[in-house]
Scaffold this active site. Structure first.
Site, PDB file in Angstrom:
ATOM      1  N   HIS A 281      -2.246  -5.351   1.392  1.00  0.00           N
ATOM      2  CA  HIS A 281      -3.541  -5.996   1.169  1.00  0.00           C
ATOM      3  C   HIS A 281      -3.297  -7.485   0.953  1.00  0.00           C
ATOM      4  CE1 HIS A 281      -7.521  -6.834  -0.553  1.00  0.00           C
ATOM      5  NE2 HIS A 281      -6.879  -7.562  -1.448  1.00  0.00           N
TER       6      HIS A 281
ATOM      7  N   ASN B  12      -2.107   0.267   6.597  1.00  0.00           N
ATOM      8  CA  ASN B  12      -1.636  -0.992   7.187  1.00  0.00           C
ATOM      9  C   ASN B  12      -0.754  -1.822   6.240  1.00  0.00           C
ATOM     10  OD1 ASN B  12      -3.635  -1.869   5.520  1.00  0.00           O
ATOM     11  ND2 ASN B  12      -4.894  -2.836   7.096  1.00  0.00           N
TER      12      ASN B  12
ATOM     13  N   TYR C 261     -12.346  -1.528  -3.997  1.00  0.00           N
ATOM     14  CA  TYR C 261     -12.895  -1.727  -2.651  1.00  0.00           C
ATOM     15  C   TYR C 261     -14.414  -1.570  -2.618  1.00  0.00           C
ATOM     16  CZ  TYR C 261      -8.266  -1.972  -0.440  1.00  0.00           C
ATOM     17  OH  TYR C 261      -7.010  -2.359  -0.043  1.00  0.00           O
TER      18      TYR C 261
ATOM     19  N   LYS D 228       0.821  -1.217   0.000  1.00  0.00           N
ATOM     20  CA  LYS D 228       0.000   0.000   0.000  1.00  0.00           C
ATOM     21  C   LYS D 228       0.856   1.269   0.000  1.00  0.00           C
ATOM     22  CE  LYS D 228      -4.047  -2.164   2.178  1.00  0.00           C
ATOM     23  NZ  LYS D 228      -5.081  -2.019   3.248  1.00  0.00           N
TER      24      LYS D 228
ATOM     25  N   GLU E 126      -9.372 -10.025  -7.964  1.00  0.00           N
ATOM     26  CA  GLU E 126      -8.431  -8.934  -7.709  1.00  0.00           C
ATOM     27  C   GLU E 126      -7.198  -9.043  -8.599  1.00  0.00           C
ATOM     28  OE1 GLU E 126      -9.935  -8.507  -3.074  1.00  0.00           O
ATOM     29  OE2 GLU E 126      -7.903  -9.253  -3.458  1.00  0.00           O
TER      30      GLU E 126
HETATM   31  P1  IDP Z   1      -8.169  -6.543   5.473  1.00  0.00           P
HETATM   32  O1  IDP Z   1      -7.322  -5.628   4.616  1.00  0.00           O
HETATM   33  O2  IDP Z   1      -7.410  -7.036   6.670  1.00  0.00           O
HETATM   34  O3  IDP Z   1      -8.809  -7.646   4.675  1.00  0.00           O
HETATM   35  P2  IDP Z   1     -10.783  -5.281   5.459  1.00  0.00           P
HETATM   36  O4  IDP Z   1     -11.768  -5.419   6.563  1.00  0.00           O
HETATM   37  O5  IDP Z   1     -11.028  -6.014   4.185  1.00  0.00           O
HETATM   38  O6  IDP Z   1      -9.343  -5.655   6.070  1.00  0.00           O
HETATM   39  O7  IDP Z   1     -10.659  -3.737   5.169  1.00  0.00           O
HETATM   40  C1  IDP Z   1     -10.003  -3.274   4.002  1.00  0.00           C
HETATM   41  C2  IDP Z   1      -9.077  -2.132   4.371  1.00  0.00           C
HETATM   42  O8  IDP Z   1      -9.857  -1.036   4.850  1.00  0.00           O
HETATM   43  C3  IDP Z   1      -8.113  -2.444   5.531  1.00  0.00           C
HETATM   44  O9  IDP Z   1      -6.945  -3.125   5.124  1.00  0.00           O
HETATM   45  C4  IDP Z   1      -7.784  -1.042   6.030  1.00  0.00           C
HETATM   46  O10 IDP Z   1      -6.854  -0.396   5.133  1.00  0.00           O
HETATM   47  C5  IDP Z   1      -9.137  -0.366   5.891  1.00  0.00           C
HETATM   48  N1  IDP Z   1      -9.909  -0.477   7.127  1.00  0.00           N
HETATM   49  C6  IDP Z   1     -10.573  -1.560   7.591  1.00  0.00           C
HETATM   50  N2  IDP Z   1     -11.185  -1.309   8.755  1.00  0.00           N
HETATM   51  C7  IDP Z   1     -10.909  -0.030   9.042  1.00  0.00           C
HETATM   52  C8  IDP Z   1     -11.275   0.827  10.132  1.00  0.00           C
HETATM   53  O11 IDP Z   1     -11.985   0.451  11.070  1.00  0.00           O
HETATM   54  N3  IDP Z   1     -10.787   2.113  10.079  1.00  0.00           N
HETATM   55  C9  IDP Z   1     -10.014   2.561   9.040  1.00  0.00           C
HETATM   56  N4  IDP Z   1      -9.654   1.781   7.993  1.00  0.00           N
HETATM   57  C10 IDP Z   1     -10.085   0.506   7.999  1.00  0.00           C
HETATM   58 MG    MG Z   2     -10.158  -7.547   3.119  1.00  0.00          MG
END
Ligand code: IDP
Ligand code: MG
Length: 139
Positions: A117, A114, A51, A11, A128
């Site tokens: 992905h 974070n 997304y 990312k 994807e």
């Molecule tokens: P993942 O990447 O671990 O699969 P997902 O729930 O699919 O997590 O969420 C996609 C992305 O959205 C996350 O990687 C993160 O960048 C962002 N995200 C998810 N939950 C939150 C939140 O509660 N606050 C801010 N960003 C979030």
């Molecule tokens: Mg996800």
């Protein structure tokens, strides 16, 4: 449906912080073969499409803004049990809850920025990967 492939992005935060090499090294040393690889960037529209499953979630607009804020690295990875093993390697969505030694524990700063992905199912890995790569770009 293939069960030996997953899709990842490094990312914008991890790219900007200079972690491309270290993250790819960790991925390959963990037994994943790189099938496709691209340094690129998502427009806000493309990030929104990628997304779309999260449209309506409170963090969706911030996620789209963040994911289109700078270049990313996209890759298709191959390994037995790829989706589940890669989710283990990257750790929890919130890096403060990620297991020590996971990519997010090592390289991520916050739940939104974070670092990486990872696909959550074989079906989404296929969708994807095809979002970024044509058949001529997979080896
Ligand atoms: P993942 O990447 O671990 O699969 P997902 O729930 O699919 O997590 O969420 C996609 C992305 O959205 C996350 O990687 C993160 O960048 C962002 N995200 C998810 N939950 C939150 C939140 O509660 N606050 C801010 N960003 C979030
Ligand atoms: Mg996800």
């Amino acid at each position: 449906m293939e069960s030996n492939k997953t899709f990842t992005m490094i990312k914008p935060d991890a790219v900007a912080n200079g972690h491309i090499g270290a993250i790819l090294d960790k991925i390959t040393k963990s037994g994943f073969k790189i099938v496709a690889l691209k340094y690129t960037a998502l427009s806000a529209q493309k990030a929104g499409e990628f997304y779309a499953v999260h449209a309506g979630r409170p963090f969706y607009n911030d996620l789209v803004t963040f994911m289109s804020s700078g270049p990313i690295v996209a890759a298709i990875l191959e390994k037995d049990n790829a989706v589940a093993d890669f989710r283990t390697l990257i750790g929890a969505t919130d890096p403060s809850k990620a297991e020590p030694g996971t990519i997010r524990a090592l390289f991520a700063k916050s739940i939104d920025a974070n670092a990486v992905h990872g696909s959550d199912s074989d079906e989404n890995a296929q969708i994807e990967g095809s979002f970024f790569f044509s058949a001529f770009e997979k080896f």
